[in-house]
Design a protein around this motif. Structure first.
Motif, mmCIF file in Angstrom:
data_model
loop_
_atom_site.group_PDB
_atom_site.id
_atom_site.type_symbol
_atom_site.label_atom_id
_atom_site.label_comp_id
_atom_site.label_asym_id
_atom_site.label_seq_id
_atom_site.Cartn_x
_atom_site.Cartn_y
_atom_site.Cartn_z
ATOM 1 N N ILE A 129 -23.365 3.423 93.150
ATOM 2 C CA ILE A 129 -22.369 3.712 92.113
ATOM 3 C C ILE A 129 -21.033 4.039 92.790
ATOM 4 C CG2 ILE A 129 -21.747 5.237 90.209
ATOM 5 C CD1 ILE A 129 -24.759 5.713 89.780
ATOM 6 N N LEU A 130 -20.008 3.250 92.466
ATOM 7 C CA LEU A 130 -18.698 3.443 93.090
ATOM 8 C C LEU A 130 -17.707 4.170 92.181
ATOM 9 C CD1 LEU A 130 -18.094 0.083 95.010
ATOM 10 C CD2 LEU A 130 -19.305 2.147 95.733
ATOM 11 N N GLU A 131 -17.991 4.213 90.898
ATOM 12 C CA GLU A 131 -17.087 4.917 89.981
ATOM 13 C C GLU A 131 -17.876 5.474 88.802
ATOM 14 O OE1 GLU A 131 -13.225 4.104 87.042
ATOM 15 O OE2 GLU A 131 -13.687 2.674 88.643
ATOM 16 N N VAL A 132 -17.509 6.691 88.387
ATOM 17 C CA VAL A 132 -18.124 7.329 87.225
ATOM 18 C C VAL A 132 -17.024 7.999 86.408
ATOM 19 C CG1 VAL A 132 -19.736 9.071 86.390
ATOM 20 C CG2 VAL A 132 -20.294 7.787 88.431
ATOM 21 N N ASN A 133 -17.117 7.853 85.063
ATOM 22 C CA ASN A 133 -16.170 8.516 84.174
ATOM 23 C C ASN A 133 -16.923 9.067 82.972
ATOM 24 O OD1 ASN A 133 -14.300 8.362 81.618
ATOM 25 N ND2 ASN A 133 -12.927 8.557 83.358
ATOM 26 N N ASP A 134 -16.647 10.344 82.638
ATOM 27 C CA ASP A 134 -17.317 10.952 81.485
ATOM 28 C C ASP A 134 -16.329 11.342 80.394
ATOM 29 O OD1 ASP A 134 -16.023 13.187 82.407
ATOM 30 O OD2 ASP A 134 -17.823 14.359 82.832
ATOM 31 N N GLY A 135 -15.142 10.744 80.433
ATOM 32 C CA GLY A 135 -14.131 11.047 79.431
ATOM 33 C C GLY A 135 -13.113 12.069 79.898
ATOM 34 N N LYS A 136 -13.510 12.961 80.768
ATOM 35 C CA LYS A 136 -12.613 13.984 81.319
ATOM 36 C C LYS A 136 -12.481 13.874 82.831
ATOM 37 C CE LYS A 136 -11.355 17.647 79.857
ATOM 38 N NZ LYS A 136 -10.039 18.215 79.535
ATOM 39 N N THR A 137 -13.575 13.559 83.492
ATOM 40 C CA THR A 137 -13.602 13.491 84.952
ATOM 41 C C THR A 137 -13.863 12.062 85.421
ATOM 42 O OG1 THR A 137 -14.413 15.764 85.165
ATOM 43 C CG2 THR A 137 -14.756 14.308 87.046
ATOM 44 N N THR A 138 -13.075 11.631 86.411
ATOM 45 C CA THR A 138 -13.278 10.326 87.040
ATOM 46 C C THR A 138 -13.579 10.540 88.515
ATOM 47 O OG1 THR A 138 -11.774 9.182 85.522
ATOM 48 C CG2 THR A 138 -12.247 8.095 87.613
ATOM 49 N N ILE A 139 -14.672 9.966 88.987
ATOM 50 C CA ILE A 139 -15.054 10.020 90.391
ATOM 51 C C ILE A 139 -15.001 8.596 90.923
ATOM 52 C CG2 ILE A 139 -16.795 10.741 92.058
ATOM 53 C CD1 ILE A 139 -17.959 12.579 89.916
ATOM 54 N N LEU A 140 -14.079 8.327 91.841
ATOM 55 C CA LEU A 140 -13.835 6.965 92.311
ATOM 56 C C LEU A 140 -13.995 6.872 93.823
ATOM 57 C CD1 LEU A 140 -12.829 4.048 91.784
ATOM 58 C CD2 LEU A 140 -10.497 4.923 92.063
ATOM 59 N N CYS A 141 -14.753 5.879 94.271
ATOM 60 C CA CYS A 141 -14.962 5.663 95.701
ATOM 61 C C CYS A 141 -13.711 5.055 96.314
ATOM 62 C CB CYS A 141 -16.159 4.735 95.912
ATOM 63 S SG CYS A 141 -16.536 4.422 97.646
ATOM 64 N N SER A 142 -13.250 5.631 97.417
ATOM 65 C CA SER A 142 -12.030 5.157 98.076
ATOM 66 C C SER A 142 -12.300 4.549 99.447
ATOM 67 C CB SER A 142 -11.032 6.316 98.227
ATOM 68 O OG SER A 142 -11.590 7.364 99.012
ATOM 69 N N LYS A 143 -13.542 4.744 99.972
ATOM 70 C CA LYS A 143 -13.842 4.224 101.305
ATOM 71 C C LYS A 143 -15.348 4.117 101.493
ATOM 72 C CE LYS A 143 -13.195 5.305 106.249
ATOM 73 N NZ LYS A 143 -12.635 6.294 107.210
ATOM 74 N N ILE A 144 -15.795 3.043 102.153
ATOM 75 C CA ILE A 144 -17.214 2.856 102.450
ATOM 76 C C ILE A 144 -17.375 2.425 103.901
ATOM 77 C CG2 ILE A 144 -19.281 1.486 101.975
ATOM 78 C CD1 ILE A 144 -18.393 1.239 99.113
ATOM 79 N N VAL A 145 -18.309 3.058 104.591
ATOM 80 C CA VAL A 145 -18.648 2.677 105.969
ATOM 81 C C VAL A 145 -20.158 2.503 106.030
ATOM 82 C CG1 VAL A 145 -18.635 3.341 108.394
ATOM 83 C CG2 VAL A 145 -16.686 3.945 106.932
ATOM 84 N N LEU A 146 -20.606 1.315 106.465
ATOM 85 C CA LEU A 146 -22.037 1.038 106.557
ATOM 86 C C LEU A 146 -22.482 0.956 108.008
ATOM 87 C CD1 LEU A 146 -22.392 -1.715 103.784
ATOM 88 C CD2 LEU A 146 -22.815 0.741 103.576
ATOM 89 N N ASN A 147 -23.622 1.574 108.276
ATOM 90 C CA ASN A 147 -24.240 1.529 109.611
ATOM 91 C C ASN A 147 -23.283 1.903 110.741
ATOM 92 O OD1 ASN A 147 -26.880 0.781 108.809
ATOM 93 N ND2 ASN A 147 -26.204 -1.329 108.523
ATOM 94 N N ALA A 148 -22.652 3.049 110.585
ATOM 95 C CA ALA A 148 -21.785 3.563 111.653
ATOM 96 C C ALA A 148 -22.634 3.916 112.869
ATOM 97 C CB ALA A 148 -21.018 4.790 111.170
#
Length: 295
Positions: free
Chosen positions: A229-248
């Motif tokens: 899940i990269l983004e979630v919104n419940d009407g008041k709060t938005t949680i948005l992914c800004s960066k992803i790193v795989l297998n560091a």
């Protein structure tokens, strides 16, 4: 033939090992709409426009947070990025209580295999270790798509019960409710801060997930979709992914915290609600009313 069999076994082992060692990191920016303080009171005092502006600015900063999600195939840890406090940022009891009620806390550990979570929280000077089952949302998978950070994402929606101990779920009461309350009082059209808000029974959640990262994970206690899940919104709060790193190269240990008094989510919520009621009565009984938030 023996060489071919050996190569196939090595390849199979390598794939299993790669899945076992798979790990990723995602950075999320969380923003919540700050409440308006216009027409409210702090105890027996009116909130002036200057006080209103200052309180709203401080609240806005408190409601903007950065979180890090470290995950593998079955588990994850979600934690707020540590930041240095600026001079004068420390507040009183209200600020401390609200910080504990805005999605904060310590390390949020999710295990989708056992469908359980563990999160350490500090509330009113006490440490708790909340251990419980992951909430199961009945996600409705939609056909709508969009891109987030170069990843193809699909939309999903669900309805969930609103937590009474999460300040971000507070909604302003509608004007009709306020008018009815004013008629029941002494005629003063201004009320205390907490009297202007209510918590809905349910909230609609919209999530965007990417099958390109096939893990059953997401921020906070969100999970259960066929992709990260990269983004979630419940009407008041938005949680948005800004960066992803795989297998560091550097791996992170993904395990639950062990500090604090073990307690269920229900018992923790009851403890918080009780303290909130005590705090509210204390402020209402204070002759001069509570000081503006953040002082």
């Amino acid at each position: 033939m023996k060489k071919l069999t050996y190569l196939l076994l090595v390849l199979a082992f390598s794939q299993v090992q790669a899945q076992k060692d798979f790990q990723g990191m995602a950075v999320y920016e969380s923003k919540t709409q700050a409440p308006k303080f216009e027409g409210m009171r702090a105890g027996n005092r009116d909130i002036t426009p200057e006080m209103q502006k200052s309180m709203e600015e401080r609240m806005k900063k408190m409601l903007e947070k950065t979180f890090i999600l470290n995950f593998d195939k079955t588990a994850s840890i979600y934690k707020e990025e540590e930041k240095l406090d600026t001079p004068g940022q420390q507040g009183g009891g209200m600020r401390m209580m609200m910080n504990s009620m805005m999605g904060g806390g310590g390390t949020f550990y999710k295990d989708v295999k056992t469908k359980s979570y563990t999160v350490d929280k500090e509330f009113m000077g006490k440490e708790f270790l909340v251990v419980d089952s992951l909430p199961k949302l009945n996600w409705k998978l939609e056909q709508e798509t969009k891109q987030i950070g170069g990843y193809n994402c699909f939309k999903a929606t669900a309805v969930k019960e609103a937590s009474k101990t999460d300040f971000r779920n507070f909604r302003p009461k509608n004007n009709d409710d306020k008018k009815d309350e004013v008629k029941k009082t002494s005629g003063d059209t201004k009320t205390n801060f907490e009297d202007n808000f209510e918590i809905p029974k349910e909230i609609v959640v919209t999530a965007w997930y990417t099958p390109e990262i096939p893990v059953n994970q997401g921020p906070e206690n969100y999970w259960g979709l066929p992709g990260l899940i990269l983004e979630v919104n419940d009407g008041k709060t938005t949680i948005l992914c800004s960066k992803i790193v795989l297998n560091a190269k550097d791996k992170v240990e993904i395990k639950p915290s062990k500090k604090g008094k073990v307690i269920s989510q229900k018992d923790y919520d009851e403890t918080v609600i009780k303290k909130m009621e005590e705090f509210r009565e204390m402020n209402r009984g204070r002759a001069g009313g509570p000081p503006p938030m953040g002082r």
